[in-house]
Motif scaffolding. Structure first.
Motif, PDB file in Angstrom:
ATOM      1  N   VAL A  24       0.994  -1.251   0.107  1.00  0.00           N
ATOM      2  CA  VAL A  24       0.097   0.071   0.052  1.00  0.00           C
ATOM      3  C   VAL A  24       0.773   1.207  -0.114  1.00  0.00           C
ATOM      4  CG1 VAL A  24      -1.891   1.297   1.099  1.00  0.00           C
ATOM      5  CG2 VAL A  24      -1.920  -1.152   1.274  1.00  0.00           C
ATOM      6  N   ARG A  25       0.389   2.346  -0.873  1.00  0.00           N
ATOM      7  CA  ARG A  25       1.207   3.338  -0.953  1.00  0.00           C
ATOM      8  C   ARG A  25       0.547   4.682  -0.937  1.00  0.00           C
ATOM      9  NH1 ARG A  25       7.168   4.492  -1.792  1.00  0.00           N
ATOM     10  NH2 ARG A  25       6.996   6.893  -2.415  1.00  0.00           N
ATOM     11  N   GLU A  26       0.727   5.664  -0.323  1.00  0.00           N
ATOM     12  CA  GLU A  26      -0.296   6.906  -0.736  1.00  0.00           C
ATOM     13  C   GLU A  26       0.671   7.714  -1.685  1.00  0.00           C
ATOM     14  OE1 GLU A  26      -0.936   9.128   3.240  1.00  0.00           O
ATOM     15  OE2 GLU A  26      -1.938   7.054   4.236  1.00  0.00           O
ATOM     16  N   THR A  32      -4.536   6.830  -2.629  1.00  0.00           N
ATOM     17  CA  THR A  32      -3.913   5.609  -2.091  1.00  0.00           C
ATOM     18  C   THR A  32      -3.982   4.310  -3.163  1.00  0.00           C
ATOM     19  OG1 THR A  32      -4.337   6.142   0.202  1.00  0.00           O
ATOM     20  CG2 THR A  32      -3.827   4.069  -0.195  1.00  0.00           C
ATOM     21  N   VAL A  33      -3.024   3.671  -3.217  1.00  0.00           N
ATOM     22  CA  VAL A  33      -2.803   2.457  -4.136  1.00  0.00           C
ATOM     23  C   VAL A  33      -2.442   1.271  -3.340  1.00  0.00           C
ATOM     24  CG1 VAL A  33      -0.438   2.770  -4.890  1.00  0.00           C
ATOM     25  CG2 VAL A  33      -2.176   1.623  -6.458  1.00  0.00           C
ATOM     26  N   ASN A  34      -3.363   0.144  -3.838  1.00  0.00           N
ATOM     27  CA  ASN A  34      -2.959  -0.963  -3.189  1.00  0.00           C
ATOM     28  C   ASN A  34      -2.896  -2.114  -3.959  1.00  0.00           C
ATOM     29  OD1 ASN A  34      -3.268  -3.575  -2.060  1.00  0.00           O
ATOM     30  ND2 ASN A  34      -4.773  -2.989  -0.504  1.00  0.00           N
ATOM     31  N   LEU A  35      -1.653  -2.667  -4.071  1.00  0.00           N
ATOM     32  CA  LEU A  35      -1.204  -3.718  -5.044  1.00  0.00           C
ATOM     33  C   LEU A  35      -1.148  -5.175  -4.241  1.00  0.00           C
ATOM     34  CD1 LEU A  35       1.635  -1.993  -6.860  1.00  0.00           C
ATOM     35  CD2 LEU A  35      -0.551  -2.389  -7.738  1.00  0.00           C
ATOM     36  N   ASN A  36      -1.762  -6.054  -4.756  1.00  0.00           N
ATOM     37  CA  ASN A  36      -1.734  -7.537  -4.048  1.00  0.00           C
ATOM     38  C   ASN A  36      -1.683  -8.507  -4.980  1.00  0.00           C
ATOM     39  OD1 ASN A  36      -4.214  -8.610  -4.703  1.00  0.00           O
ATOM     40  ND2 ASN A  36      -4.921  -6.585  -3.945  1.00  0.00           N
ATOM     41  N   ALA A  37      -0.819  -9.740  -4.407  1.00  0.00           N
ATOM     42  CA  ALA A  37      -0.881 -10.998  -5.155  1.00  0.00           C
ATOM     43  C   ALA A  37      -0.954 -12.267  -4.181  1.00  0.00           C
ATOM     44  CB  ALA A  37       0.364 -11.061  -5.834  1.00  0.00           C
ATOM     45  N   ASN A  38      -1.621 -13.214  -4.735  1.00  0.00           N
ATOM     46  CA  ASN A  38      -1.951 -14.313  -3.784  1.00  0.00           C
ATOM     47  C   ASN A  38      -1.669 -15.803  -4.580  1.00  0.00           C
ATOM     48  OD1 ASN A  38      -4.598 -15.390  -4.914  1.00  0.00           O
ATOM     49  ND2 ASN A  38      -5.076 -13.110  -4.327  1.00  0.00           N
ATOM     50  N   ALA A  39      -1.476 -16.640  -3.925  1.00  0.00           N
ATOM     51  CA  ALA A  39      -1.515 -18.136  -4.417  1.00  0.00           C
ATOM     52  C   ALA A  39      -1.996 -19.086  -3.567  1.00  0.00           C
ATOM     53  CB  ALA A  39       0.093 -18.461  -4.835  1.00  0.00           C
ATOM     54  N   GLY A  61      -3.431 -15.222  -8.289  1.00  0.00           N
ATOM     55  CA  GLY A  61      -4.259 -13.969  -8.428  1.00  0.00           C
ATOM     56  C   GLY A  61      -3.274 -12.526  -8.170  1.00  0.00           C
ATOM     57  N   ALA A  62      -3.734 -11.403  -8.720  1.00  0.00           N
ATOM     58  CA  ALA A  62      -3.363 -10.157  -8.397  1.00  0.00           C
ATOM     59  C   ALA A  62      -4.252  -9.364  -8.711  1.00  0.00           C
ATOM     60  CB  ALA A  62      -2.169 -10.089  -9.386  1.00  0.00           C
ATOM     61  N   GLY A  63      -3.967  -8.130  -8.233  1.00  0.00           N
ATOM     62  CA  GLY A  63      -5.094  -6.998  -7.914  1.00  0.00           C
ATOM     63  C   GLY A  63      -4.487  -5.705  -7.753  1.00  0.00           C
ATOM     64  N   ILE A  64      -5.199  -4.430  -8.085  1.00  0.00           N
ATOM     65  CA  ILE A  64      -4.912  -3.320  -7.885  1.00  0.00           C
ATOM     66  C   ILE A  64      -6.176  -2.505  -7.384  1.00  0.00           C
ATOM     67  CG2 ILE A  64      -5.069  -2.703 -10.402  1.00  0.00           C
ATOM     68  CD1 ILE A  64      -2.800  -0.630  -9.723  1.00  0.00           C
ATOM     69  N   GLY A  65      -5.939  -1.688  -6.592  1.00  0.00           N
ATOM     70  CA  GLY A  65      -6.998  -0.661  -5.843  1.00  0.00           C
ATOM     71  C   GLY A  65      -6.638   0.640  -5.662  1.00  0.00           C
ATOM     72  N   PHE A  66      -7.530   1.606  -5.743  1.00  0.00           N
ATOM     73  CA  PHE A  66      -7.348   2.966  -5.577  1.00  0.00           C
ATOM     74  C   PHE A  66      -8.522   3.715  -4.649  1.00  0.00           C
ATOM     75  CE2 PHE A  66      -5.441   2.054  -9.978  1.00  0.00           C
ATOM     76  CZ  PHE A  66      -4.234   2.764  -9.552  1.00  0.00           C
ATOM     77  N   THR A  67      -8.005   4.377  -3.686  1.00  0.00           N
ATOM     78  CA  THR A  67      -8.864   5.028  -2.785  1.00  0.00           C
ATOM     79  C   THR A  67      -8.741   6.453  -2.971  1.00  0.00           C
ATOM     80  OG1 THR A  67      -8.709   3.274  -1.166  1.00  0.00           O
ATOM     81  CG2 THR A  67      -9.706   5.136  -0.405  1.00  0.00           C
ATOM     82  N   LYS A  68      -9.620   7.207  -3.019  1.00  0.00           N
ATOM     83  CA  LYS A  68      -9.727   8.696  -3.255  1.00  0.00           C
ATOM     84  C   LYS A  68      -9.752   9.246  -1.786  1.00  0.00           C
ATOM     85  CE  LYS A  68      -9.216  12.589  -5.272  1.00  0.00           C
ATOM     86  NZ  LYS A  68      -8.086  13.482  -5.490  1.00  0.00           N
ATOM     87  N   ARG A  69      -8.654   9.176  -0.710  1.00  0.00           N
ATOM     88  CA  ARG A  69      -8.842   9.374   0.481  1.00  0.00           C
ATOM     89  C   ARG A  69      -9.401  10.919   0.783  1.00  0.00           C
ATOM     90  NH1 ARG A  69      -3.631   8.939  -0.503  1.00  0.00           N
ATOM     91  NH2 ARG A  69      -2.376  10.730   0.294  1.00  0.00           N
ATOM     92  N   ASP A  70      -9.223  11.694   0.144  1.00  0.00           N
ATOM     93  CA  ASP A  70      -9.356  13.249   0.288  1.00  0.00           C
ATOM     94  C   ASP A  70     -11.149  13.868  -0.104  1.00  0.00           C
ATOM     95  OD1 ASP A  70      -9.090  13.327  -2.428  1.00  0.00           O
ATOM     96  OD2 ASP A  70      -7.555  15.028  -2.430  1.00  0.00           O
TER      97      ASP A  70
END
Length: 109
Positions: A24-26, A32-39, A61-70
């Motif tokens: 997770v990175r602001e 805010t971006v969230n990158l994930n991977a799983n097996a 699996g893999a994914g990406i997500g964005f949150t508009k926190r402001d």
């Protein structure tokens, strides 16, 4: 993680072994971006009556997500995410690829 599914039919009973990681990175502009991977690996206990073999699945699996926190509505911020899952089985009927887009809101604490 590990999970166990108990069923009356041994061919459906299984234990699932799963591992994953997330980053997770602001960013600027209130994102805010969230990158994930799983097996995961899921061996089944009994032989399938229909297919004559013990089912054994694995997925990645893999994914990406964005949150508009402001930007919030009643304290909830909008989220959009994309996830991909590739599930493979020794029984072809249970092999698939999945693409999923989620749009929602989250409460930031």
């Amino acid at each position: 993680g590990v999970s166990k599914e108990f069923t009356f039919d041994d061919s459906l009973e299984n234990t699932s072994f799963r591992a994953g990681a997330s980053y997770v990175r602001e960013l600027s502009l209130g994102l805010t971006v969230n990158l994930n991977a799983n097996a995961a690996l899921r061996p089944y206990k009994g032989i399938s009556f229909l297919y004559g073999v013990k089912r054994r699945d694995h997925s990645y699996g893999a994914g990406i997500g964005f949150t508009k926190r402001d930007f919030t509505i009643l304290g909830f911020a909008p989220v959009i995410s994309y996830d991909y899952l590739s599930s493979r089985s020794n029984i072809d009927f249970f092999t698939y690829n999945r693409h999923r887009v989620n749009i929602g809101f989250t409460h930031i604490f």
